[in-house]
Design an enzyme around this catalytic site. Sequence first.
Site, PDB file in Angstrom:
ATOM      1  CB  SER A  35      -7.333 128.211  -5.010  1.00  0.00           C
ATOM      2  OG  SER A  35      -6.758 127.832  -6.044  1.00  0.00           O
ATOM      3  CG  ASP A  90       2.541 123.026  -1.375  1.00  0.00           C
ATOM      4  OD1 ASP A  90       1.616 124.165  -1.816  1.00  0.00           O
ATOM      5  OD2 ASP A  90       3.641 123.421  -0.976  1.00  0.00           O
ATOM      6  N   GLY A 106       2.663 131.669  -5.983  1.00  0.00           N
ATOM      7  CA  GLY A 106       2.249 132.513  -4.654  1.00  0.00           C
ATOM      8  C   GLY A 106       3.528 133.017  -3.907  1.00  0.00           C
ATOM      9  CD  GLU A 112       4.683 126.751  -2.117  1.00  0.00           C
ATOM     10  OE1 GLU A 112       3.583 127.173  -2.043  1.00  0.00           O
ATOM     11  OE2 GLU A 112       5.438 126.537  -3.348  1.00  0.00           O
TER      12      GLU A 112
END
Length: 236
Positions: A35, A90, A106, A112
Amino acid sequence: MSVTSDLTVIMKQEVGKAAAAKVKSDSVVGLGTGSTTAYAIEYIGERLRSGDLKNIVGITTSFQGEVLARKYNIPLTTLDVVDHIDIAIDGADEVDPQKNLIKGGGAAHTQEKLVDSLAAQFIVVVDSNKLVDKLGSTFLLPVEVIPKAVMPVMRRLEQLGGKPELRMGIRKAGPVVTDQGNLVIDVKFDSIDDPATLEMTINNIPGVLENGLFVGVADLILVGEIIDGKAVVREF
């Protein structure tokens, strides 16, 4: 929406904006997941549109990031094409005092880690409740596994002192499936005293693709806080 939740949104926006401000023209940018990172992607798009930022390309760590980057007209490339990443932005689920992280809330931690580890500068955007004295205090450790390996890997994680649980989907029957088509085991460890060793040990289990421990990868942590009713961003 309450005043506190309003402030929380503003704080996330401010952290995202602070991270986006560190992106320079003519660079390759890793675009993370979550988010707060979503606001960073939005503000990078705004800087491009205004002409404040020129000639950047993004590499996303998830389908979510790809959708957002296209929405804000950020050109995308892939790791097959570029030979470096200048900066990556990130989020994280936990950050310890040594800037080690747990990520993977997530279920995108494999991509990532690939992108964030390659970046010359990796900036982490979090709010202050993600700061912990020791990893594993508040968040389970995600481990991505190939579907055939779920039970053997869970048994091995139990031998390492963990309490593993297959992550199930919300508003979906059955387990969460990653962008790579794998499953996620969330593991509760009473105490992660040596994140570097645990990261390597888990990744050496056959069938494990990657786990959510990010040790020695983060360069800068941008922390959002609400102080005296105002959203504040500090560097850690």
